[in-house]
Design a protein around this motif. Structure first.
Motif, PDB file in Angstrom:
ATOM      1  N   UNK A  22      86.910 -91.609 -45.156  1.00  0.00           N
ATOM      2  CA  UNK A  22      87.875 -90.278 -44.851  1.00  0.00           C
ATOM      3  C   UNK A  22      87.337 -89.623 -43.788  1.00  0.00           C
ATOM      4  N   UNK A  23      86.194 -89.042 -43.672  1.00  0.00           N
ATOM      5  CA  UNK A  23      85.404 -88.220 -42.781  1.00  0.00           C
ATOM      6  C   UNK A  23      85.706 -88.628 -41.456  1.00  0.00           C
ATOM      7  N   UNK A  24      85.267 -90.134 -41.169  1.00  0.00           N
ATOM      8  CA  UNK A  24      85.392 -90.520 -39.777  1.00  0.00           C
ATOM      9  C   UNK A  24      86.686 -90.590 -39.167  1.00  0.00           C
ATOM     10  N   UNK A  25      87.793 -90.847 -39.695  1.00  0.00           N
ATOM     11  CA  UNK A  25      89.056 -90.494 -39.189  1.00  0.00           C
ATOM     12  C   UNK A  25      89.423 -89.186 -38.881  1.00  0.00           C
ATOM     13  N   UNK A  26      89.065 -88.383 -39.852  1.00  0.00           N
ATOM     14  CA  UNK A  26      89.230 -86.776 -39.623  1.00  0.00           C
ATOM     15  C   UNK A  26      88.401 -86.352 -38.221  1.00  0.00           C
ATOM     16  N   UNK A  27      87.254 -87.100 -38.249  1.00  0.00           N
ATOM     17  CA  UNK A  27      86.391 -86.454 -36.994  1.00  0.00           C
ATOM     18  C   UNK A  27      87.123 -87.110 -35.677  1.00  0.00           C
ATOM     19  N   UNK A  28      87.480 -88.517 -35.585  1.00  0.00           N
ATOM     20  CA  UNK A  28      88.233 -88.930 -34.661  1.00  0.00           C
ATOM     21  C   UNK A  28      89.368 -88.139 -34.114  1.00  0.00           C
ATOM     22  N   UNK A  29      90.001 -87.444 -35.061  1.00  0.00           N
ATOM     23  CA  UNK A  29      91.404 -86.779 -35.105  1.00  0.00           C
ATOM     24  C   UNK A  29      90.807 -85.406 -34.299  1.00  0.00           C
ATOM     25  N   UNK A  30      90.048 -84.920 -34.780  1.00  0.00           N
ATOM     26  CA  UNK A  30      89.554 -83.652 -34.369  1.00  0.00           C
ATOM     27  C   UNK A  30      88.981 -83.773 -32.750  1.00  0.00           C
ATOM     28  N   UNK A  31      88.199 -84.719 -32.435  1.00  0.00           N
ATOM     29  CA  UNK A  31      87.547 -84.963 -31.195  1.00  0.00           C
ATOM     30  C   UNK A  31      88.660 -85.266 -30.305  1.00  0.00           C
ATOM     31  N   UNK A  68      81.626 -76.925 -29.041  1.00  0.00           N
ATOM     32  CA  UNK A  68      82.812 -76.913 -30.005  1.00  0.00           C
ATOM     33  C   UNK A  68      83.010 -78.317 -30.714  1.00  0.00           C
ATOM     34  N   UNK A  69      82.841 -79.432 -29.847  1.00  0.00           N
ATOM     35  CA  UNK A  69      82.967 -80.661 -30.180  1.00  0.00           C
ATOM     36  C   UNK A  69      82.156 -80.840 -31.420  1.00  0.00           C
ATOM     37  N   UNK A  70      80.839 -80.294 -31.255  1.00  0.00           N
ATOM     38  CA  UNK A  70      79.750 -80.680 -32.358  1.00  0.00           C
ATOM     39  C   UNK A  70      80.188 -80.084 -33.610  1.00  0.00           C
ATOM     40  N   UNK A  71      80.645 -78.596 -33.555  1.00  0.00           N
ATOM     41  CA  UNK A  71      81.216 -77.996 -34.847  1.00  0.00           C
ATOM     42  C   UNK A  71      82.274 -78.666 -35.208  1.00  0.00           C
ATOM     43  N   UNK A 125      83.158 -72.728 -42.482  1.00  0.00           N
ATOM     44  CA  UNK A 125      82.019 -71.968 -41.580  1.00  0.00           C
ATOM     45  C   UNK A 125      82.058 -72.874 -40.154  1.00  0.00           C
ATOM     46  N   UNK A 126      82.236 -73.967 -40.219  1.00  0.00           N
ATOM     47  CA  UNK A 126      82.219 -74.715 -38.881  1.00  0.00           C
ATOM     48  C   UNK A 126      83.360 -74.498 -38.053  1.00  0.00           C
ATOM     49  N   UNK A 127      84.311 -74.500 -38.939  1.00  0.00           N
ATOM     50  CA  UNK A 127      85.763 -74.469 -38.081  1.00  0.00           C
ATOM     51  C   UNK A 127      85.640 -72.887 -37.298  1.00  0.00           C
ATOM     52  N   UNK A 128      85.079 -71.959 -37.967  1.00  0.00           N
ATOM     53  CA  UNK A 128      85.057 -70.473 -37.440  1.00  0.00           C
ATOM     54  C   UNK A 128      84.252 -70.722 -36.309  1.00  0.00           C
ATOM     55  N   UNK A 129      83.227 -71.507 -36.428  1.00  0.00           N
ATOM     56  CA  UNK A 129      82.406 -71.528 -35.077  1.00  0.00           C
ATOM     57  C   UNK A 129      82.911 -72.252 -34.071  1.00  0.00           C
ATOM     58  N   UNK A 130      83.987 -73.303 -34.461  1.00  0.00           N
ATOM     59  CA  UNK A 130      84.672 -73.929 -33.359  1.00  0.00           C
ATOM     60  C   UNK A 130      85.782 -73.410 -32.701  1.00  0.00           C
ATOM     61  N   UNK A 131      86.569 -72.593 -33.304  1.00  0.00           N
ATOM     62  CA  UNK A 131      87.715 -72.097 -32.895  1.00  0.00           C
ATOM     63  C   UNK A 131      87.756 -70.460 -33.320  1.00  0.00           C
TER      64      UNK A 131
END
Lengths: 301, 301
Positions: free
Chosen positions: B189-198, B210-213, B273-279
């Motif tokens: 599950x996480x890896x496709x979310x990761x690709x989606x957000x990247x 931002x990409x790391x977050x 928390x990670x999302x707040x750092x990214x956006x």
């Protein structure tokens, strides 16, 4: 465009080295993993087992004939990507719900060795890896990457391998017209040759006219190949299950072996003419194609 | 980088329209064919059946939060490509040699409707079509195309969906440590979310920080989702076969429903928390995520 011909290299005499470079690069692109990693092992078995490597060699030779240096960055990656897609298609063609074949390249098929679900997952991973290899190929311009991916992906789906396999499975058992059989053969074989040669043309920055001639060449070459495959269906040396085509509507069943061989030679002559228009100077592709067909047909008779 | 925030649009209130735009675009990318074209019909059935469209919505919302105009060329293509890969993975997960599921999204699974070989071919064609859609996306720069393809292809293969499915099939029936289960969940599950957000980050030209977050966000979001999926396994409204997980080593079996829900909420807090750092500015992704989880969990209790 300036056509450079790499006169220091005679690709025909260097085929064994090119073959070895492809094998080494495929090994690097699909590295060994842990023993438990069955999908990886299946991907390697399906791809690295000894094969003629016709499509990647064709890509390298055609690129050479269009003036590419054989060590041009990215060229080997494009060639290996095509081989991975081809390997994936063979793995899937063989599974129980498709042709249910037991032998391929003289070895048990991937699903026989690793199980059906691993075989299917390996095929998906190989297709995906092929696109990844192009997308991250070092030294290849981004535009060429996306052009190459567009060509290769179009050859897999509804206008290519997938549709060819579907037609073969669902219509192969019924009587079909010669045109219908030829259309299936085109989808099963010509479209991946077309993508292969278009990728060579992209690497060589070939003109639209050259690219059109290569499309026509690929069309004939694919049909000649499918006829060769059907003609050798009963032969021992193919490394595949014998008589897979029994009861199937093929051109060999329709035209007889002699008629099919005549048609094959017609396609080869036509392929030759298109290739001569595409690559005036280089002869590597032409020599390779003739040597390959002559060898296979001689072995048969 | 200049972060533009599209203040004229409130994506949360516009979710139904975004959903509709995705549906329309998916329809256009997978057009109807002739009646005999079973593979095409299977691709459409597997992709166009009503779904939550979580991944493509996430891509559009995250891109918005990073300053993209929601009508930026190529954005919808990237979103639809992710949904096609997701649809392909669902088709394959359901086939007889994998989970052998009968129902999905409240309808018979693709292999039940079209047969196993058509389902497998449709999955291959969807994966390939996803890469084609990106490669030919109008108005998307070639570098972004190849970057997006590199992200998406990496999420499919040995470090992603394929490996996750393999681990689930081959280790799921045995006792596993919580860490082993979580690693499988990450791959599934996480890896496709990761690709989606990247891919959203690539479209928005986001910074490496931002990409790391976003990577960390995707990790937690994926694990939260897999927990939600396991928690709702026995529920009626999912549209899927009930009790598919019976006898499987899941975190719910190990921690109990309450423990699993606690862990889910921990992942959501961390994701936040990670999302707040990214956006910093946009809130659309955050609002969407919370609404989705709250709705699903409320429905459950």
């Amino acid at each position: 465009m300036i056509v450079r011909v790499d006169t220091a290299v005679n690709p025909q005499s260097e085929l064994p080295q090119l073959h070895q470079r492809l094998q080494t690069h495929l090994e690097q692109l699909l590295p060994c993993g842990q023993q438990a990693d069955q999908v990886r092992a299946a991907m390697r078995a399906g791809t690295l087992a000894p094969g003629k490597r016709i499509r990647p060699l064709l890509l390298l030779l055609a690129a050479h004939d269009m003036g590419c240096d054989s060590r041009q960055p990215g060229l080997l990656d494009l060639a290996c990507a095509v081989e991975m897609v081809h390997a994936a298609s063979l793995i899937l063609d063989d599974i129980p719900s498709m042709d249910n074949a037991q032998m391929r390249r003289g070895r048990p098929t991937v699903h026989c060795e690793f199980g059906e679900n691993v075989a299917i997952l390996a095929a998906i991973a190989l297709v995906s890896r092929a696109f990844e290899v192009i997308a991250v190929a070092p030294g290849l311009a981004a535009q060429r990457k996306s052009d190459a991916i567009a060509e290769l992906s179009a050859a897999v789906g509804l206008q290519g391998l997938v549709q060819g396999q579907f037609q073969d499975l669902h219509d192969g058992a019924h009587a079909r017209s010669a045109e219908a059989i030829e259309l299936t053969n085109e989808l099963k074989t010509s479209v991946l040759f077309r993508a292969t040669l278009q990728m060579a043309a992209i690497a060589a920055n070939a003109s639209p006219t050259v690219r059109q001639n290569l499309r026509s060449f690929a069309q004939d070459l694919g049909l000649a190949f499918q006829l060769l495959d059907d003609l050798t269906d009963g032969d021992k040396y193919t490394g595949k299950d014998r008589h897979q085509d029994q009861g199937k509507s093929t051109l060999v069943a329709m035209l007889g072996a002699e008629g099919a061989e005549r048609r094959l030679r017609d396609h080869l002559r036509s392929a030759d003419a298109h290739l001569a228009c595409a690559c005036h100077r280089g002869m590597a592709t032409r020599q390779y194609m003739h040597a390959l067909f002559n060898q296979q047909l001689a072995r048969r008779n």
